[in-house]
Design a protein around this motif. Sequence first.
Motif, short mmCIF file in Angstrom:
data_model
loop_
_atom_site.label_atom_id
_atom_site.label_comp_id
_atom_site.label_asym_id
_atom_site.label_seq_id
_atom_site.Cartn_x
_atom_site.Cartn_y
_atom_site.Cartn_z
N ARG A 134 0.63 -1.30 0.01
CA ARG A 134 0.07 0.03 -0.02
C ARG A 134 0.74 1.12 -0.02
O ARG A 134 1.66 1.28 0.91
CB ARG A 134 -1.03 0.00 1.10
N ILE A 135 0.51 1.89 -0.74
CA ILE A 135 1.63 3.29 -1.04
C ILE A 135 0.62 4.58 -0.43
O ILE A 135 -0.61 4.84 -1.17
CB ILE A 135 1.91 3.65 -2.54
N LEU A 136 1.36 5.13 0.32
CA LEU A 136 0.63 6.50 0.78
C LEU A 136 1.48 7.72 0.17
O LEU A 136 2.64 7.47 0.08
CB LEU A 136 0.50 6.51 2.26
N THR A 137 0.72 8.85 -0.07
CA THR A 137 1.35 9.82 -0.72
C THR A 137 1.82 10.94 0.30
O THR A 137 0.83 11.60 0.54
CB THR A 137 0.65 10.29 -2.13
N GLY A 138 2.92 10.90 0.65
CA GLY A 138 3.59 12.43 1.29
C GLY A 138 4.34 13.36 0.62
O GLY A 138 4.32 13.06 -0.46
N ALA A 139 5.09 13.81 1.40
CA ALA A 139 6.60 14.52 0.76
C ALA A 139 7.38 14.62 1.95
O ALA A 139 7.19 14.51 3.13
CB ALA A 139 5.90 16.05 0.40
N GLU A 140 8.68 14.80 1.71
CA GLU A 140 9.79 15.43 2.70
C GLU A 140 9.99 16.88 2.20
O GLU A 140 10.52 17.37 1.20
CB GLU A 140 11.21 14.65 2.25
N VAL A 141 9.31 17.44 3.29
CA VAL A 141 9.50 19.04 3.07
C VAL A 141 10.68 19.68 3.69
O VAL A 141 10.82 19.60 4.89
CB VAL A 141 8.12 19.36 3.83
N HIS A 142 11.47 20.39 2.93
CA HIS A 142 12.52 21.22 3.46
C HIS A 142 12.01 22.24 4.40
O HIS A 142 11.22 23.02 3.71
CB HIS A 142 13.32 21.61 2.37
N MET A 143 12.43 22.35 5.54
CA MET A 143 11.95 23.27 6.20
C MET A 143 12.65 24.75 5.88
O MET A 143 13.86 24.88 5.60
CB MET A 143 12.53 22.98 7.81
N SER B 223 4.24 -0.04 16.20
CA SER B 223 3.12 0.47 16.63
C SER B 223 2.96 1.68 16.85
O SER B 223 1.57 2.30 16.52
CB SER B 223 3.02 -0.88 18.01
N ARG B 224 3.89 2.54 17.10
CA ARG B 224 3.64 3.99 17.22
C ARG B 224 3.37 4.27 15.94
O ARG B 224 2.42 5.36 15.69
CB ARG B 224 4.96 4.73 17.55
N VAL B 225 4.02 4.05 14.59
CA VAL B 225 3.55 4.68 13.56
C VAL B 225 2.37 4.19 12.82
O VAL B 225 1.79 5.16 12.27
CB VAL B 225 4.92 4.25 12.40
N ARG B 226 1.82 3.09 13.36
CA ARG B 226 0.60 2.53 12.85
C ARG B 226 -0.65 3.46 13.58
O ARG B 226 -1.60 3.87 13.07
CB ARG B 226 0.41 1.10 13.07
N GLN B 227 -0.29 3.74 14.87
CA GLN B 227 -0.83 4.50 15.56
C GLN B 227 -1.08 5.93 14.92
O GLN B 227 -2.27 6.69 14.74
CB GLN B 227 -0.91 4.61 16.88
N LEU B 228 0.06 6.61 14.76
CA LEU B 228 0.20 7.91 14.06
C LEU B 228 -0.68 8.06 12.72
O LEU B 228 -1.40 8.92 12.46
CB LEU B 228 1.69 8.30 13.94
N LEU B 229 -0.70 6.86 11.95
CA LEU B 229 -1.26 6.99 10.88
C LEU B 229 -2.62 6.08 10.67
O LEU B 229 -3.07 5.87 9.52
CB LEU B 229 -0.24 6.36 9.46
N LYS B 230 -3.09 5.97 11.85
CA LYS B 230 -4.22 4.95 11.86
C LYS B 230 -5.52 5.59 11.01
O LYS B 230 -6.24 4.92 10.51
CB LYS B 230 -4.76 4.82 13.26
N ASP B 231 -5.51 7.07 10.83
CA ASP B 231 -6.56 7.36 9.94
C ASP B 231 -6.23 7.49 8.46
O ASP B 231 -7.16 7.65 7.64
CB ASP B 231 -6.86 9.00 10.40
N PRO C 261 -1.94 11.66 3.71
CA PRO C 261 -3.60 11.70 3.30
C PRO C 261 -4.32 11.02 4.57
O PRO C 261 -4.01 10.07 5.07
CB PRO C 261 -3.82 10.96 2.13
N GLY C 262 -5.37 12.03 4.89
CA GLY C 262 -6.12 11.65 6.22
C GLY C 262 -5.62 12.03 7.41
O GLY C 262 -6.19 11.62 8.44
N THR C 263 -4.37 12.59 7.61
CA THR C 263 -3.84 12.86 8.82
C THR C 263 -3.25 14.29 8.74
O THR C 263 -3.26 15.00 7.57
CB THR C 263 -2.54 11.97 8.93
N ARG C 264 -2.63 14.92 9.89
CA ARG C 264 -2.08 16.09 9.83
C ARG C 264 -0.52 15.91 9.89
O ARG C 264 0.15 16.98 10.54
CB ARG C 264 -2.51 16.60 10.91
#
Length: 222
Positions: free
Chosen positions: A73-82, A212-220, A98-101
């Motif tokens: 499963r591929i989720l689309t994000g970005a690596e944002v240079h601050m 388990s932390r990352v799955r919780q973070l991305l649960k939505d 997507p679906g998260t903040r």
Amino acid sequence: MLDFHAHILPGADHGSDGLQCSLRQLTLAEQAGIDVIVATPHFYPQTDDYEHFLRKRASARRELEEHYTGSIRILTGAEVHMCVGLDHLEGLEELCIPGTRVMLCELPFRGLSFGLTDTFERLMDERGILPVLAHVDRYDPTQIENLFGLGLLGQLNAEPLSRRFHRRRYLPWIDRGQIVALGSDIHGTALGYSQYIKAVDFLGDRAAAIESRVRQLLKDAL
Ligand SMILES: [Fe+2]
């Protein structure tokens, strides 16, 4: 396992020069036991046109979807240079998973610059973004700990955890819950997921805790 940081979208950045490279990357990931990848092409707000980045990312994603038949499963994000003032960018949400903040943020090579901590604070407090710092292993640990103190979270790359030298230095961050994700940060196919596998072997139960932390973070999103 979930790979939180990967450059696998064909032609979206220098991580993959085209479809064949991306498909090979995904095969290597599958063989390593990865079932979710967050695709995180680089976005440099100071030099990249935002709309152009979004269009390029979407078309790379479409191309991959049309040809990839595997199970990841591929989720689309970005690596944002601050950069200072990033919090003013309209449509910032498109850079989140997507679906998260949740947004993967890369510090400048030289680390924290003046004003960047204010930008992080405004991203969190005014825009409701949850920044995750990319490859915290690359920076001055004191600066990273200051950012953890602000409530930011961290992602570790597999590479430093795959080497015997100094890798134990990251364990306290993991044990304090400040590391919420592991990433291959894969570019090309030369190294594949060999470092990721070594990192997970080294971490043992700690890898499971991060997972388990990352799955919780991305649960939505999952
Ligand atoms: Fe990266």
